[in-house]
Design a protein around this motif. Structure first.
Motif, PDB file in Angstrom:
ATOM      1  N   ARG A  32     -18.363  28.750  -0.442  1.00 17.62           N
ATOM      2  CA  ARG A  32     -19.194  29.824  -0.991  1.00 17.62           C
ATOM      3  C   ARG A  32     -20.675  29.585  -0.706  1.00 17.62           C
ATOM      4  O   ARG A  32     -21.430  30.523  -0.465  1.00 17.62           O
ATOM      5  N   ARG A  33     -21.089  28.323  -0.769  1.00 18.58           N
ATOM      6  CA  ARG A  33     -22.497  28.005  -0.538  1.00 18.58           C
ATOM      7  C   ARG A  33     -22.892  28.164   0.921  1.00 18.58           C
ATOM      8  O   ARG A  33     -24.012  28.587   1.222  1.00 18.58           O
ATOM      9  N   GLN A  73      -4.130  26.405  -0.202  1.00 15.49           N
ATOM     10  CA  GLN A  73      -4.122  26.570  -1.650  1.00 15.49           C
ATOM     11  C   GLN A  73      -4.026  28.036  -2.059  1.00 15.49           C
ATOM     12  O   GLN A  73      -3.483  28.359  -3.119  1.00 15.49           O
ATOM     13  N   HIS A  74      -4.553  28.912  -1.237  1.00 15.90           N
ATOM     14  CA  HIS A  74      -4.539  30.340  -1.570  1.00 15.90           C
ATOM     15  C   HIS A  74      -3.174  30.970  -1.314  1.00 15.90           C
ATOM     16  O   HIS A  74      -2.685  31.759  -2.134  1.00 15.90           O
ATOM     17  N   ILE A 181     -16.425  33.674   7.745  1.00 14.76           N
ATOM     18  CA  ILE A 181     -15.233  32.988   8.256  1.00 14.76           C
ATOM     19  C   ILE A 181     -14.155  34.054   8.400  1.00 14.76           C
ATOM     20  O   ILE A 181     -13.792  34.720   7.418  1.00 14.76           O
ATOM     21  N   LEU A 182     -13.635  34.231   9.599  1.00 15.13           N
ATOM     22  CA  LEU A 182     -12.640  35.261   9.875  1.00 15.13           C
ATOM     23  C   LEU A 182     -11.350  34.593  10.327  1.00 15.13           C
ATOM     24  O   LEU A 182     -11.366  33.739  11.223  1.00 15.13           O
ATOM     25  N   THR A 231     -10.978  40.183   1.588  1.00 14.56           N
ATOM     26  CA  THR A 231     -11.882  39.079   1.296  1.00 14.56           C
ATOM     27  C   THR A 231     -11.208  38.093   0.349  1.00 14.56           C
ATOM     28  O   THR A 231     -10.807  38.455  -0.750  1.00 14.56           O
ATOM     29  N   LEU A 232     -11.117  36.834   0.770  1.00 12.02           N
ATOM     30  CA  LEU A 232     -10.466  35.794  -0.013  1.00 12.02           C
ATOM     31  C   LEU A 232     -11.460  34.949  -0.803  1.00 12.02           C
ATOM     32  O   LEU A 232     -11.116  34.394  -1.841  1.00 12.02           O
ATOM     33  N   ASN A 233     -12.682  34.830  -0.292  1.00 11.73           N
ATOM     34  CA  ASN A 233     -13.684  33.991  -0.936  1.00 11.73           C
ATOM     35  C   ASN A 233     -15.054  34.583  -0.640  1.00 11.73           C
ATOM     36  O   ASN A 233     -15.364  34.870   0.520  1.00 11.73           O
ATOM     37  N   SER A 234     -15.869  34.789  -1.659  1.00  9.21           N
ATOM     38  CA  SER A 234     -17.183  35.410  -1.483  1.00  9.21           C
ATOM     39  C   SER A 234     -18.280  34.431  -1.816  1.00  9.21           C
ATOM     40  O   SER A 234     -18.273  33.789  -2.872  1.00  9.21           O
TER      41      SER A 234
END
Length: 269
Positions: A32-33, A73-74, A181-182, A231-234
């Protein structure tokens, strides 16, 4: 051919659930960072067949293992994930010994046989996943034709019960100061459906499939169409603290709603 009975005689790499949970939480925050978002092509969201999985991916960045950890993990939190790593690097980062990584020495002549024995032991369980970067080094995502090391094809010719799934990863700057990240999963293969194929034939199949997956991901990345992505992580949006504070103040004085997105017509999350 390695027999299934031999798998019980080989020690599988260790996974500490407690340490994996802690590191996974740290990894999510780190991504995220450093990135604006992690997105997957909607039509490629993976299933979870009742078989062991081999997920093989292109290798363009230092971030690839951490992206794979997030995806594991997702999408596959109920499975145990394992991956080979250079023995020297594993010695340097010993913490990874507890996260399912196992060492392979590229200088040893017997490394291929050792890898196949360990991989076969891992894939003896239907709840395990083996993550591989068969390019063997960092390679630009645009490099063509794709070249994969022979170990992946050899594994497919000896492990008929596992499902082999390609994964394409790309890092791209869009409208924000941080990159995206794609990712995209491709067409899976079950070796037992094509038992006549040799190791070399499997290597060519995997090259073509991964290359096709990468090409499709690249085409969709160029489109930047919100409907293509999940979107999995913002991560954080905006430019920097000073400029964003000025933008916030300007929006307030104009009676407008402030949005940190640099481009107001950017892809919707």
């Amino acid at each position: 051919m390695i027999r299934h009975a031999d798998a019980s005689l080989i020690e599988r790499p260790h996974v500490s659930r407690a340490r994996l949970k802690i590191f996974s939480a740290y990894n999510r925050r780190l991504l995220r960072r450093r990135f604006h978002s992690l997105r997957i092509l909607k039509q490629t969201v993976p299933g979870s067949p009742a078989r062991p999985l081999v997920i093989y991916l292109n290798h363009s960045s230092w971030w690839d293992p951490l992206v794979c950890l997030f995806l594991s993990q997702h999408f596959f939190a109920d499975r145990a994930s394992f991956a080979p790593i250079d023995s020297a690097m594993l010695e340097r980062y010993r913490f990874f010994r507890h996260l399912g990584f196992f060492g392979i020495d590229p200088q040893q002549n017997h490394r291929a046989a050792k890898f196949l024995r360990t991989a076969h032991a891992i894939l003896a369980s239907p709840t395990n996943i083996l993550w591989l970067t068969p390019q063997g080094r960092f390679v630009d995502v645009r490099a063509r034709p794709l070249e994969l090391q022979a170990g992946l094809g050899a594994l497919a010719s000896r492990t008929l019960n596992a499902v082999f799934v390609p994964l394409a990863i790309e890092y791209s700057f869009w409208t924000e100061s941080r990159p995206e990240i794609l990712v995209s999963f491709g067409e899976s293969h079950l070796p037992s459906d094509h038992q006549h194929r040799s190791a070399d034939e499997w290597t060519r199949v995997f090259c073509d499939t991964l290359e096709s997956t990468q090409d499709d991901l690249a085409a969709k990345a160029c489109r930047r169409n919100a409907d293509d992505w999940l979107t999995l992580n913002s991560g954080r949006s905006g430019v920097n603290l000073v400029y964003d504070a000025w933008r916030r103040l300007r929006a307030k004085t104009r009676g407008e709603t402030f949005t940190p997105e640099h481009h107001t017509q950017a892809l919707a999350k």
